[in-house]
Enzyme design. Structure first.
Site, PDB file in Angstrom:
ATOM      1  N   ASP A 107       0.772  -1.052   0.046  1.00  0.00           N
ATOM      2  CA  ASP A 107       0.084   0.233  -0.229  1.00  0.00           C
ATOM      3  C   ASP A 107       0.791   1.279  -0.039  1.00  0.00           C
ATOM      4  O   ASP A 107       0.369   2.317  -0.409  1.00  0.00           O
ATOM      5  CB  ASP A 107      -0.983  -0.182   1.192  1.00  0.00           C
ATOM      6  N   ARG A 117      -0.232  -9.140  -4.537  1.00  0.00           N
ATOM      7  CA  ARG A 117       0.725  -9.569  -3.439  1.00  0.00           C
ATOM      8  C   ARG A 117       1.487 -10.685  -3.812  1.00  0.00           C
ATOM      9  O   ARG A 117       2.661 -11.132  -2.836  1.00  0.00           O
ATOM     10  CB  ARG A 117       0.161  -9.553  -2.076  1.00  0.00           C
TER      11      ARG A 117
HETATM   12  O1  F6P Z   1      -2.248  -4.000   3.243  1.00  0.00           O
HETATM   13  C1  F6P Z   1      -2.091  -4.769   2.264  1.00  0.00           C
HETATM   14  C2  F6P Z   1      -3.389  -5.410   1.874  1.00  0.00           C
HETATM   15  O2  F6P Z   1      -3.120  -6.013   0.533  1.00  0.00           O
HETATM   16  C3  F6P Z   1      -4.369  -4.202   1.481  1.00  0.00           C
HETATM   17  O3  F6P Z   1      -4.118  -3.552   0.296  1.00  0.00           O
HETATM   18  C4  F6P Z   1      -5.713  -4.914   1.362  1.00  0.00           C
HETATM   19  O4  F6P Z   1      -6.737  -4.029   1.650  1.00  0.00           O
HETATM   20  C5  F6P Z   1      -5.432  -5.815   2.437  1.00  0.00           C
HETATM   21  O5  F6P Z   1      -4.226  -6.047   2.716  1.00  0.00           O
HETATM   22  C6  F6P Z   1      -6.359  -7.216   2.335  1.00  0.00           C
HETATM   23  O6  F6P Z   1      -6.014  -7.961   3.457  1.00  0.00           O
HETATM   24  P1  F6P Z   1      -6.251  -9.566   3.646  1.00  0.00           P
HETATM   25  O7  F6P Z   1      -4.930 -10.145   2.994  1.00  0.00           O
HETATM   26  O8  F6P Z   1      -6.374 -10.007   4.806  1.00  0.00           O
HETATM   27  O9  F6P Z   1      -7.526  -9.999   2.630  1.00  0.00           O
END
Ligand code: F6P
Length: 366
Positions: free
Chosen positions: A142, A290
């Site tokens: 982010d 990610r």
């Molecule tokens: O903070 C990183 C992030 O990928 C954000 O961009 C997103 O809103 C969140 O984490 C998603 O979280 P999770 O992996 O718990 O769904």
């Protein structure tokens, strides 16, 4: 020469490209140049609470530079200061930070390297207040962490999102559609803004600027009038209409921020189709952003951060987070960063750049 003999290392919060590159750099540098032993903590703070650790030797951190995820595992709900336990059939939250400190002492861990984002740094700050020696390394796709210009993971996620925008162009153009691409980033627009500019999006919608449906439809219409029968909209998961609400996809109890955003692109796409009559489709990129191997830029930044963290430990300087300011690796006190978010300021040059090349930011004027 530092008197420290052994440190622990953990990765907290969501996984992120470059985590293994940091682990590798911290461990290789500490073992080889500072003669300090490294203990890997499994699954973030959960491993410290449950005493799940393993030694990290040089061989354990070889060959992981380009590997995505984290070899240590992570948790985005574990919190030593707010740990769920079942008492009389009910879940209650307890402070088990003393237990964590006892585990560290039993293992001879004299300092802790915490690789994470805002949630992890907030817990690090609380541990520092209890006397634990901590070094922070700023992670998040982010790019919203206070105290540093860039977090590792951002470059990779931006590249993936930009490539997605490139690929979406084909369908947008062939079918004369409005295509929306929803990008992660929580309450900060850095990822959408970067990917949107890199991918040449026609409209970029970020959380910091509440959008106006009329202005978006006008931008689509203007392109049509210019003979361009398609439009690409990069929309941040945290974007919301003027005076409207965030789109929440789920609630994760126990997480530092329990709201998971998602779905604004679908809602907005329907609104645009209803208003303009142009066919729309929405793609939510989600965790694709990610995943996988870090970009060379992220590998370099992660390695710089890891070595910077080891250098701080070697120099006996604790309770600081390594950071990039300008092109230099510096460090900032963790006490000053935990709990603060760095969003896109309205005088950000990137906003000016987007506007100058004809991109709509979803409003008549910012
Ligand atoms: O903070 C990183 C992030 O990928 C954000 O961009 C997103 O809103 C969140 O984490 C998603 O979280 P999770 O992996 O718990 O769904």
């Amino acid at each position: 020469m530092s008197k420290i003999k052994r440190v622990g290392i953990l990765t907290g919060g969501g996984d992120c490209p470059g985590l293994n590159a940091v682990i590798r750099a911290v461990a290789k540098s500490l073992i080889t140049h500072h003669h300090i032993e490294v203990i890997g903590i499994e699954d973030g703070f959960e491993g410290l609470i449950e005493n799940r650790t393993r030694p990290l030797h040089y061989d354990n951190v070889s060959g992981i530079l380009q590997v995505g995820g984290t070899i240590l595992g992570t948790s985005n709900t574990a919190n030593p200061f707010h740990h769920p336990v079942v008492q009389n059939g009910k879940t209650v939250y307890v402070d088990c930070s003393d237990l964590v400190i006892a585990h560290m002492q039993d293992l001879g861990m004299e300092a802790l390297v915490c690789i994470g984002g805002d949630g992890t740094m907030t817990m690090a700050k609380q541990l520092i207040e209890k006397g634990v020696r901590v070094i922070g390394v700023p992670k998040t796709i982010d790019n919203d962490l206070y105290g540093t210009d860039i977090t590792f993971g951002y470059d990779t996620a931006m590249s993936i999102a930009a490539e997605a925008i490139d690929r979406i162009h084909t369908t947008a153009q062939s079918h004369h559609r409005v295509m929306l691409i929803e990008v992660m980033g929580r309450y900060a627009g850095w990822l959408t803004l970067g990917a949107g500019i890199a991918g040449g999006a026609d409209v970029i919608l970020i959380p910091e600027i509440e959008y106006d449906l009329e202005a978006i439809c006008a931008a689509v219409k203007k392109r049509e009038d210019m003979g361009r029968k398609f439009s690409i909209i990069a929309v941040a998961e945290g974007a919301k209409p003027k005076g409207g609400e965030l789109t929440v996809s789920r609630i994760v109890e126990g997480s530092p921020d329990k709201y998971r955003l998602g779905g604004v692109a679908v809602k907005l796409g329907n609104d645009i189709q209803d208003r303009t009559g142009v066919e729309t489709r929405a793609t939510i990129l989600g965790h694709l952003q990610r995943g996988g191997t870090p970009t060379p830029n992220d590998r370099v930044l992660s390695t710089r951060y890891g070595v910077g963290a080891a250098d701080l430990i070697g120099a006996g300087q604790f309770n600081r987070m390594v950071a990039l300011q300008g092109n230099s690796i510096v460090s900032v006190p963790i006490a000053e960063i935990g709990g603060k978010t760095r969003t896109v300021p309205m005088d950000c040059e990137l906003l000016h750049v987007a506007v100058q090349v004809g991109t709509s930011l979803g409003v008549d004027k910012i």
